[in-house]
Design a protein around this motif. Structure first.
Motif, PDB file in Angstrom:
ATOM      1  N   UNK A 178      -1.858   1.662   0.508  1.00  7.30           N
ATOM      2  CA  UNK A 178      -1.047   1.924  -0.689  1.00  7.30           C
ATOM      3  C   UNK A 178      -1.910   1.705  -1.918  1.00  7.30           C
ATOM      4  N   UNK A 179      -1.696   2.551  -2.930  1.00  6.09           N
ATOM      5  CA  UNK A 179      -2.490   2.433  -4.158  1.00  6.09           C
ATOM      6  C   UNK A 179      -2.233   1.109  -4.852  1.00  6.09           C
ATOM      7  N   UNK A 180      -0.959   0.716  -4.892  1.00  6.13           N
ATOM      8  CA  UNK A 180      -0.577  -0.534  -5.541  1.00  6.13           C
ATOM      9  C   UNK A 180       0.015  -1.504  -4.516  1.00  6.13           C
ATOM     10  N   UNK A 181      -0.323  -2.756  -4.671  1.00  8.08           N
ATOM     11  CA  UNK A 181       0.191  -3.775  -3.758  1.00  8.08           C
ATOM     12  C   UNK A 181       1.708  -3.875  -3.828  1.00  8.08           C
ATOM     13  N   UNK A 182       2.276  -3.496  -4.989  1.00  5.58           N
ATOM     14  CA  UNK A 182       3.728  -3.574  -5.153  1.00  5.58           C
ATOM     15  C   UNK A 182       4.462  -2.582  -4.259  1.00  5.58           C
ATOM     16  N   UNK A 183       3.733  -1.552  -3.782  1.00  5.03           N
ATOM     17  CA  UNK A 183       4.348  -0.555  -2.901  1.00  5.03           C
ATOM     18  C   UNK A 183       4.412  -1.009  -1.447  1.00  5.03           C
ATOM     19  N   UNK A 184       3.852  -2.167  -1.168  1.00  6.64           N
ATOM     20  CA  UNK A 184       3.881  -2.715   0.196  1.00  6.64           C
ATOM     21  C   UNK A 184       4.972  -3.768   0.275  1.00  6.64           C
ATOM     22  N   UNK A 185       5.989  -3.500   1.063  1.00  8.11           N
ATOM     23  CA  UNK A 185       7.142  -4.388   1.157  1.00  8.11           C
ATOM     24  C   UNK A 185       7.217  -5.032   2.542  1.00  8.11           C
ATOM     25  N   UNK A 186       7.792  -6.198   2.569  1.00  6.08           N
ATOM     26  CA  UNK A 186       8.058  -6.847   3.845  1.00  6.08           C
ATOM     27  C   UNK A 186       9.119  -6.070   4.604  1.00  6.08           C
ATOM     28  N   UNK A 187       8.874  -5.839   5.880  1.00  3.31           N
ATOM     29  CA  UNK A 187       9.814  -5.067   6.689  1.00  3.31           C
ATOM     30  C   UNK A 187      11.151  -5.800   6.767  1.00  3.31           C
ATOM     31  N   UNK A 188      12.235  -5.147   6.374  1.00  2.00           N
ATOM     32  CA  UNK A 188      13.538  -5.815   6.394  1.00  2.00           C
ATOM     33  C   UNK A 188      14.083  -6.027   7.806  1.00  2.00           C
TER      34      UNK A 188
END
Length: 389
Positions: free
Chosen positions: A168-178
């Motif tokens: 991902x370009x930005x770390x903010x686009x990587x989310x913890x899997x719900x």
């Protein structure tokens, strides 16, 4: 026979793992695959043996050093423990290997034959390993004699230059899997008349990665990898042989999520020499000499790996005579010893003679000195060396 798996891959540890990490990894594999826990499961039994073999090598500093440099080829025979006498009780094995304590909870169930409790080792985030790269490298005898540094050009996966391997370009686009809360595994509880058991399976939503990407990197399409052509230098030691495989740890493809790199596997391909024949560390060379030189004796020059070398031809030398030049062969891999060079003399018989030469030969034919009369020693030497060439 199936090709042996990488020992680090078998135990699921990185190549820089400490001895404590290696012990811990083996302990987990032993618990998971021991026949006490998997009665009648041949696949589990083989994985238990495989893990034990990997531990036997990686826990031994000397064997580990050889394996890190040369892979399985550096170990010779089978390095693993012998199971011909049975596997033994798992608790005894683990206690002997890793010290007492920490496994008493299993004794009440007779090894692993009982029920109840948490049968899984708990959730663990998935770690990827890159694929190995296999290349062939041609080596001349001269290079094998001294060792060589070879440049190898290859295509390999490397971490994406745009996202740094994150996908991902930005770390903010990587989310913890719900679905799995970042563990990469989904916990499943089963209640039965024997009690409660817990098992874990790979999370389907994130594929075991523990995270999901909402806006993938466009450069790598979210894989975290890109293709690159690069040239690497590989140092090949003296004494290698045709078909031998050397392992460059971490020289293979990069893995997803900045995981563990694969290895670069270098297969040695020996180039046939125009003059020498090789057998192990020994070299064999055939020298053709004239009849007169064989009868009267002389000095001849022969090639060696390190240049030219003069040797004496004794008067009365017979065709097929073999002379050994000690230490003029090839070095033995990882050793200070060196093989020998064997020189076989072949006496050349002319097919055409002038009238005067024929007359001279007729005169010599009647001489007792020219009548065949091999000694017993000549026969013994010939019988011993006739198959060498």
């Amino acid at each position: 026979m199936a090709e042996k798996r990488d020992y680090y891959e078998v135990l699921g540890v990185d190549k820089s793992a400490s001895i404590d990490d290696i012990k811990k990894a083996y302990r987990e594999k032993a618990i998971q695959y021991h026949p006490d826990k998997n009665p009648g499961d041949k696949e589990a039994e083989e994985k238990f043996k495989e893990a034990a073999e990997a531990y036997a090598v990686l826990s031994d500093p000397d064997k580990k050093a050889k394996y890190d440099r040369f892979g399985h080829a550096g170990l010779g025979g089978q390095p693993g423990p012998d199971f011909s006498g049975g596997f033994g009780d798992l608790n005894d094995i683990l206690n002997n290997l890793f010290g007492g304590g920490g496994f008493g909870g299993f004794r009440g169930f007779g090894g692993f034959g009982g029920f109840g409790g948490d049968t899984g080792s708990g959730p663990a985030q998935k770690v990827y390993r890159g694929r190995d790269i296999r290349v062939r490298v041609k080596m001349t005898l001269e290079e094998i004699a001294h060792g060589a540094e070879k440049e190898i050009t290859l295509e390999k996966n490397i971490p994406c230059s745009e996202c740094g391997g994150k996908g991902a370009k930005n770390s903010a686009d990587i989310k913890t899997c719900p679905a799995c809360n970042g563990t990469g595994q989904v916990k499943r509880v089963v209640n039965s008349i024997f009690g409660q058991t817990i098992s874990y399976s790979t999370c389907q939503q994130c594929g075991g990665e523990g995270k999901v990407i909402s806006n993938p990197c466009r450069h790598c399409n979210g894989t975290g990898l890109e293709r690159k052509r690069e040239t690497v230098k590989v140092s090949i030691p003296a004494g290698v042989e045709d078909g031998m495989q050397l392992t460059v740890r971490g020289g293979g493809h990069s893995a997803k999520n900045n995981g563990v790199n694969g290895d670069l596997l270098v297969l040695i391909e020996e180039v046939a020499h125009p003059e020498f024949r090789r057998s192990g560390t020994d070299l064999f060379y055939t020298k053709i000499i004239s009849v007169t030189d064989a009868i009267l004796g002389t000095e001849v020059e022969i090639p060696c790996i390190d240049g030219k070398y003069k040797i004496k031809v004794d008067p009365g030398t017979q065709s097929e005579t073999v002379v050994r030049l000690k230490g003029r062969g090839l070095p033995r891999l990882n050793s200070s010893s060196t093989g020998d060079l064997y020189v076989k003399f072949i006496v050349w018989i002319p097919k055409k003679l002038s009238r005067d030469e024929k007359s001279m030969m007729e005169t010599l034919r009647s001489s007792d000195s020219f009548k065949p009369n091999p000694s017993k020693d000549d026969k013994k030497i010939f019988d011993k060396l006739k198959d060498i060439f």
